[in-house]
Design a protein around this motif. Structure first.
Motif, PDB file in Angstrom:
ATOM      1  N   SER A   1       0.822  -1.217   0.000  1.00  6.78           N
ATOM      2  CA  SER A   1       0.000   0.000   0.000  1.00  6.78           C
ATOM      3  C   SER A   1       0.852   1.260   0.000  1.00  6.78           C
ATOM      4  CB  SER A   1      -0.939   0.000   1.201  1.00  6.78           C
ATOM      5  OG  SER A   1      -0.184   0.018   2.402  1.00  6.78           O
TER       6      SER A   1
ATOM      7  N   GLU B   1       3.525  -0.256  -5.713  1.00  2.19           N
ATOM      8  CA  GLU B   1       2.642   0.380  -4.741  1.00  2.19           C
ATOM      9  C   GLU B   1       1.256   0.487  -5.349  1.00  2.19           C
ATOM     10  OE1 GLU B   1       4.056   3.908  -2.465  1.00  2.19           O
ATOM     11  OE2 GLU B   1       2.339   4.883  -3.419  1.00  2.19           O
TER      12      GLU B   1
ATOM     13  N   LYS C   1      -3.218   1.034  -4.212  1.00  4.53           N
ATOM     14  CA  LYS C   1      -4.299   1.141  -3.240  1.00  4.53           C
ATOM     15  C   LYS C   1      -4.969  -0.230  -3.217  1.00  4.53           C
ATOM     16  CE  LYS C   1      -6.806   4.867  -2.824  1.00  4.53           C
ATOM     17  NZ  LYS C   1      -7.801   5.931  -3.053  1.00  4.53           N
ATOM     18  N   LEU C   2      -5.012  -0.863  -2.045  1.00  5.13           N
ATOM     19  CA  LEU C   2      -5.584  -2.191  -1.924  1.00  5.13           C
ATOM     20  C   LEU C   2      -7.073  -2.098  -1.593  1.00  5.13           C
ATOM     21  CD1 LEU C   2      -2.596  -3.952  -0.131  1.00  5.13           C
ATOM     22  CD2 LEU C   2      -3.112  -3.843  -2.568  1.00  5.13           C
TER      23      LEU C   2
END
Length: 114
Positions: free
Chosen positions: A67, A95, A97-98
Motif C-alpha cells: 500500500s 505500490e 491502493k488495496l
C-alpha cells in the motif's frame, strides 16, 4: 482442461491449467502490521499451493503489491526468509491502493504443478 477450486461468483482461489497453478491475491489480517500481514499472506499462498499439488519451490512468478513503498524493506525481510534458496521466482513489486485501507500487502503467484 481447466480446474477451478474454491470458486465463488467473483473468483476462484485456485485455477489449474496445463501444469500451471494460478492463485488469486492473498492478504493478511487487516489488524496486523506489515511483517505479520506478509507472513500471513505467504502462509496462505503456501497452503493453497499445497492443495493444488504445488509448492513455493515451484513458484514461477510473484506479483507483490504494497500500500506504500515505505513498507518495501520490511516486506522483503519476511519474503527473503520465506523463499527457499535457489528458488526465487520472477517477481514484481509495486505500490497500489488495496481493497481496504488496513491492508498493507497483497501477493499473487503463478506456479508449476505436477
Amino acid at each position: 482442461m481447466i480446474e477451478r477450486m474454491h470458486t465463488g461468483q467473483r473468483m476462484s482461489k485456485i485455477v489449474k491449467h496445463n501444469g500451471t497453478v494460478y492463485l488469486c491475491g492473498q492478504v493478511g489480517k487487516a489488524e496486523d502490521g506489515i511483517k505479520e500481514q506478509t507472513a500471513e499472506c505467504l502462509a496462505r499462498v503456501e497452503a493453497l499451493l499445497a492443495e493444488a499439488g504445488s509448492s513455493k519451490e515451484q513458484i514461477l512468478q510473484a506479483i507483490v503489491w504494497v500500500s506504500d513503498m515505505k513498507y518495501f524493506a520490511e516486506m522483503n525481510e519476511v519474503w527473503d526468509a520465506w523463499v527457499p534458496e535457489g528458488h526465487a521466482p520472477a517477481r514484481a513489486c509495486g505500490e497500489a491502493k488495496l481493497a481496504r485501507p488496513e491492508l498493507l500487502v497483497e501477493v499473487i503467484v503463478t506456479a508449476a504443478c505436477d
